[in-house]
Scaffold this active site. Structure first.
Site, mmCIF file in Angstrom:
data_model
loop_
_atom_site.group_PDB
_atom_site.id
_atom_site.type_symbol
_atom_site.label_atom_id
_atom_site.label_comp_id
_atom_site.label_asym_id
_atom_site.label_seq_id
_atom_site.Cartn_x
_atom_site.Cartn_y
_atom_site.Cartn_z
ATOM 1 N N ASN A 153 -10.301 5.562 2.707
ATOM 2 C CA ASN A 153 -10.432 6.244 1.318
ATOM 3 C C ASN A 153 -9.318 6.196 0.494
ATOM 4 O O ASN A 153 -8.784 7.144 -0.075
ATOM 5 C CB ASN A 153 -11.327 7.377 0.749
ATOM 6 C CG ASN A 153 -10.883 7.799 -0.427
ATOM 7 O OD1 ASN A 153 -11.671 7.218 -1.484
ATOM 8 N ND2 ASN A 153 -11.364 9.140 -0.727
ATOM 9 N N ASP A 157 -8.770 6.848 -7.705
ATOM 10 C CA ASP A 157 -9.945 6.427 -8.771
ATOM 11 C C ASP A 157 -9.507 7.666 -9.746
ATOM 12 O O ASP A 157 -10.162 7.270 -11.227
ATOM 13 C CB ASP A 157 -11.485 7.899 -8.023
ATOM 14 C CG ASP A 157 -12.166 6.475 -7.355
ATOM 15 O OD1 ASP A 157 -12.531 5.441 -7.853
ATOM 16 O OD2 ASP A 157 -12.487 7.347 -6.148
ATOM 17 N N ASP A 175 -15.244 9.849 -6.410
ATOM 18 C CA ASP A 175 -14.722 9.498 -5.120
ATOM 19 C C ASP A 175 -15.181 9.953 -4.228
ATOM 20 O O ASP A 175 -15.015 8.679 -3.074
ATOM 21 C CB ASP A 175 -13.310 10.639 -4.852
ATOM 22 C CG ASP A 175 -11.972 10.281 -3.882
ATOM 23 O OD1 ASP A 175 -12.578 9.050 -3.513
ATOM 24 O OD2 ASP A 175 -11.526 11.413 -3.553
ATOM 25 N N GLN A 350 2.202 -14.999 -3.453
ATOM 26 C CA GLN A 350 0.871 -15.005 -1.937
ATOM 27 C C GLN A 350 1.968 -14.338 -0.892
ATOM 28 O O GLN A 350 1.582 -13.647 0.371
ATOM 29 C CB GLN A 350 1.175 -16.341 -1.515
ATOM 30 C CG GLN A 350 -0.109 -16.734 -0.798
ATOM 31 C CD GLN A 350 -1.080 -16.419 -0.217
ATOM 32 O OE1 GLN A 350 -1.891 -16.921 -1.576
ATOM 33 N NE2 GLN A 350 -1.132 -15.445 0.772
ATOM 34 N N GLU A 352 3.817 -11.840 -0.913
ATOM 35 C CA GLU A 352 3.937 -10.555 -1.221
ATOM 36 C C GLU A 352 2.287 -9.713 -0.485
ATOM 37 O O GLU A 352 2.872 -8.701 -0.018
ATOM 38 C CB GLU A 352 4.079 -9.968 -2.594
ATOM 39 C CG GLU A 352 4.087 -8.295 -2.525
ATOM 40 C CD GLU A 352 5.530 -7.863 -1.690
ATOM 41 O OE1 GLU A 352 5.322 -6.490 -1.786
ATOM 42 O OE2 GLU A 352 6.522 -8.196 -1.540
ATOM 43 N N ASN A 374 9.148 -6.503 0.553
ATOM 44 C CA ASN A 374 9.225 -5.702 0.444
ATOM 45 C C ASN A 374 10.760 -6.454 -0.746
ATOM 46 O O ASN A 374 12.077 -6.245 -0.850
ATOM 47 C CB ASN A 374 9.809 -4.067 0.790
ATOM 48 C CG ASN A 374 8.984 -3.700 0.679
ATOM 49 O OD1 ASN A 374 7.883 -3.078 0.561
ATOM 50 N ND2 ASN A 374 9.734 -2.705 2.299
ATOM 51 N N PHE A 408 3.178 -13.239 3.645
ATOM 52 C CA PHE A 408 2.010 -13.409 3.824
ATOM 53 C C PHE A 408 0.940 -15.251 3.613
ATOM 54 O O PHE A 408 0.250 -15.046 3.860
ATOM 55 C CB PHE A 408 0.766 -12.720 3.001
ATOM 56 C CG PHE A 408 0.866 -11.537 4.364
ATOM 57 C CD1 PHE A 408 1.523 -11.199 5.128
ATOM 58 C CD2 PHE A 408 0.231 -10.188 3.286
ATOM 59 C CE1 PHE A 408 1.199 -9.545 5.773
ATOM 60 C CE2 PHE A 408 0.004 -9.616 3.981
ATOM 61 C CZ PHE A 408 1.217 -8.463 5.381
ATOM 62 N N LEU A 411 0.108 -15.949 6.512
ATOM 63 C CA LEU A 411 -0.982 -15.026 7.157
ATOM 64 C C LEU A 411 -2.839 -16.048 6.554
ATOM 65 O O LEU A 411 -2.525 -15.931 4.844
ATOM 66 C CB LEU A 411 -1.630 -13.723 7.020
ATOM 67 C CG LEU A 411 -3.151 -13.269 6.668
ATOM 68 C CD1 LEU A 411 -2.846 -13.361 8.099
ATOM 69 C CD2 LEU A 411 -1.902 -11.675 6.553
ATOM 70 N N CYS A 644 2.019 -20.811 -2.281
ATOM 71 C CA CYS A 644 3.420 -19.532 -2.114
ATOM 72 C C CYS A 644 3.813 -18.762 -3.418
ATOM 73 O O CYS A 644 3.356 -17.422 -3.550
ATOM 74 C CB CYS A 644 4.383 -19.715 -1.845
ATOM 75 S SG CYS A 644 5.018 -21.220 -0.401
#
EC number: 3.5.3.15
Length: 662
Positions: A153, A157, A175, A350, A352, A374, A408, A411, A644
């Site tokens: 979860n 919401d 929720d 990209q 981040e 970060n 990432f 990734l 990127c």
């Protein structure tokens, strides 16, 4: 047929017991037997089925009206098939005999109260709870499998600072849609439930990874109470008079990870709570699997294109944003611009975050995975993307800062592939790291562990540490095609570029210049580039690195050479690491058939860039549309390109992950 504890009978007084319908109760007919008894028979109320359980190799079944021998190899099991209306309204009678033809020596009586106690979930994966359906304790993969599914979860919401999973109180009825339904059946005489209580329980580790809300109807939030979770792993259910079914909602609180397989179990026990008793009468259990976080490859249709507005010494990147807007319009894709106030002049969106999704039979929603890098964009995913039906997950690196390989851009995920007899219907995750068995940079273990634990997109680790930035998106990309294969793998290729330039030289265009049309950048002719021994040496080294990855990708993704397209690209070494010599064309953004490709500023021949023309000739016959976009000042010079500096949220797979077999 599951059995409960044994009930001992007495010749002196009737025995009383509680049984659960459909569950066998073992009747001990041997503890108190009249002297001289050799045989017995059992009879009972019409609502009670009687089973004699024995080993045919040791005991012969009596013929006709003959009695059963008093033999320890014969067990008596009774099963009630109807809920009692009153206490002790079902009867079982055991009669003992000296021989087949004599009258009974004595009788024992057992009075039963039958109740319906069960815990039911969506084991059939239809989105609805079906009572008594299949094996609830074991979770099985595959199209013929069974087992309930939980969503973490992780959306928000109601406006607030954190995901809903941190709330021990329900903050909105919406929720509940993110939770999996569970029904406790507790039907039987009201008087019985004054002394016998259903107790819901999870193990301590499991209770830290799930939350259970009890629903008492109505539209008030106060009608929903969290009864299990990190603060409490056991709950004595409050059954109201006449209540047959009690509704619960279950939420996941944690994704699968290195120390968590994703499986969670809940049980309900019917406990006799009378003084000096505390007897466990019956237990029923269910097992959930937490839905994994799933990535989407370039072959999935785009829904939203994200890009940052930034300003630097060259001014603002408004022209680039305009080009992205045109590209998004062509692809029928929504453009989302992250303003400077929110990105703090960090353009590498990209790096981040990565968009994915979670899926259950009753609900699916996108989830953004926030990288541990970060930098300026560190709050964007949490503050601006997390919201109703848009989840958030992150992994932080403890005791050390993030390396460049934790971003990432390092990734990616392949389209669905088949490798030998193994199907990967959701593709395989690709990450970059060091060369095997050598020292070097790798993606942080906490991120790698998370990706491996999702199970459905088995990761492949490639060699990317040869690059200055070290990301897989610097040398590979996937594009969709309309043929049977459905995609092509694009690989950057120094050899293909040098071969193209050699061909152009032989055609008489040796003086055509790379970087033609760029201000403040030294132009270099094809002849000069081909004569540069250092650049050729660097290109040979880079080609070896890419070729090593090529073989890994062919093996791990089941690809052939015809599935790979070599994109001309030169690199040079800066120290021990490689950087793109001109804008890196495989570092593109893929929006359906439209490709936003970094403009390479290649040699102009007959009024056209020969690099662009080569790429068009490779990709446009596949049904793709190449759109070359200038990213030189705002991205390329900072060691990044279009991929990127953009991010794409894509349509989830139609394939449901639980139908796979990892």
């Amino acid at each position: 047929m599951a059995s409960q504890r044994a009930v001992q009978l007495s010749l002196r007084k009737p025995a009383h017991a509680v049984c659960v319908i459909g569950v066998g109760t073992l009747v001990d007919v041997y503890s108190d037997v009249p002297k001289g008894a050799k045989t017995f028979e059992v009879s009972g109320s019409s609502e009670v089925k009687i089973y004699m359980v024995y080993d045919p190799s040791r005991v012969a079944e009596p013929a006709g009206p003959a009695h059963w021998p008093l033999d320890a190899n014969v067990d008596v099991v009774v099963v009630a098939d109807t809920v009692s209306k009153n206490l002790h309204d079902l009867k079982v009678k055991v009669s003992y005999f000296k021989s087949q033809d004599t009258a009974a020596l004595a009788h024992s009586l057992l009075y039963l109260t039958a109740v319906d106690v069960s815990l039911d979930v969506d084991t059939g994966r239809t989105g609805k709870v079906k009572k008594g359906s299949g094996d609830k304790k074991n979770w099985r993969w595959g199209s013929g499998g069974s087992g309930a599914i939980l969503l973490v979860n992780c959306d928000r919401d109601v406006h607030g600072s954190r995901e809903d999973l941190h709330d021990s109180h329900l903050r909105s009825l919406e929720d509940l849609q993110d939770m999996s339904p569970m029904v406790l059946s507790c039907d039987g005489p009201d008087d019985l439930f004054k002394s016998h209580k259903p107790v819901l329980k999870a193990s301590l580790p499991d209770s830290r990874r799930l939350g259970v809300f009890c629903a008492r109807g109505g539209t008030s939030l106060s009608n929903y109470k969290q009864v299990l979770g990190p603060r409490h792993n056991s709950y004595e259910v409050e059954r109201h008079p006449g209540e047959r079914d009690i509704q619960f909602y279950v939420e996941g609180l944690a994704f699968p990870d290195a120390s968590f397989s994703g499986l969670l179990s809940l049980s309900v026990s019917l406990v006799d709570t009378r003084p000096l008793s505390e007897v466990l009468v019956f237990t029923d259990s269910v097992t959930f699997r937490v839905a994994p976080w799933i990535m989407t490859p370039n072959t999935q249709p785009p829904l939203e294109l994200y890009v940052c507005s930034v300003t630097d010494m060259h001014g603002s990147n408004d022209k680039f944003l305009e080009d992205m807007s045109h590209l998004a319009t062509k692809a029928n894709c929504k453009l989302v611009v992250c303003p400077r106030l929110e990105n703090r002049n960090d353009r590498w969106i990209q790096d981040e975050m990565e968009f994915g999704y979670i899926d259950a039979p009753h609900k699916s929603f996108p989830v953004v995975f926030d990288s541990p890098r970060n930098r300026g964009l560190r709050d964007f995913a949490l503050k601006k993307i997390l919201g109703p039906d848009f989840g958030y997950v992150t992994r932080e690196i403890q005791f050390a800062g993030a390396s460049g390989l934790d971003s990432f851009g390092n990734l990616d995920v392949s389209p669905p592939v088949r490798v030998g007899n193994t199907e990967y219907p959701l593709g395989r995750i690709l990450i970059g790291g060091n060369f095997p068995k050598s020292s070097g940079r790798r993606m942080a273990r906490v991120v790698r562990d998370f990706l491996h634990a999702q199970q459905v997109q088995a990761p492949v680790e490639l060699y990317s540490d040869w690059l200055s930035v070290g990301h897989v998106d610097e040398f590979l990309s996937f594009v969709p095609t309309s043929d049977q294969k459905g995609f092509r793998l694009l690989l950057a290729s120094p050899s293909a570029c040098l071969q193209l330039f050699q061909e152009k030289k032989e055609e008489g265009y040796g003086e055509a210049k790379q970087f033609d049309g760029l201000k403040h950048k030294t132009k270099r002719s094809i002849n000069d580039i081909l004569a540069d021994r250092h650049l050729r040496r660097d290109s040979a080294h880079v080609q070896k690195c890419i070729d090593w990855n090529r073989e890994v990708l062919k093996q791990e993704l089941g690809l052939s050479e015809s599935d790979i397209v070599d994109i001309p690209q030169l690199f040079f070494l800066k120290g021990a690491y490689a950087e793109a010599f001109f804008p890196d064309m495989v570092n593109m953004v893929v929006l359906g058939k439209y490709l936003g490709i970094p403009k390479p500023f290649g040699p102009i021949i007959n009024g056209r860039c020969c690099l662009e023309e080569k790429v068009r000739s490779l990709l446009e016959p596949l049904g793709l549309r190449c759109v070359f976009i200038d990213d030189f000042l705002f991205y390329h010079q900072l060691l990044g390109e279009i991929h990127c500096g953009t991010n794409v949220r894509r349509k989830p797979f139609a394939f449901r992950w639980w139908n796979s077999v990892p």
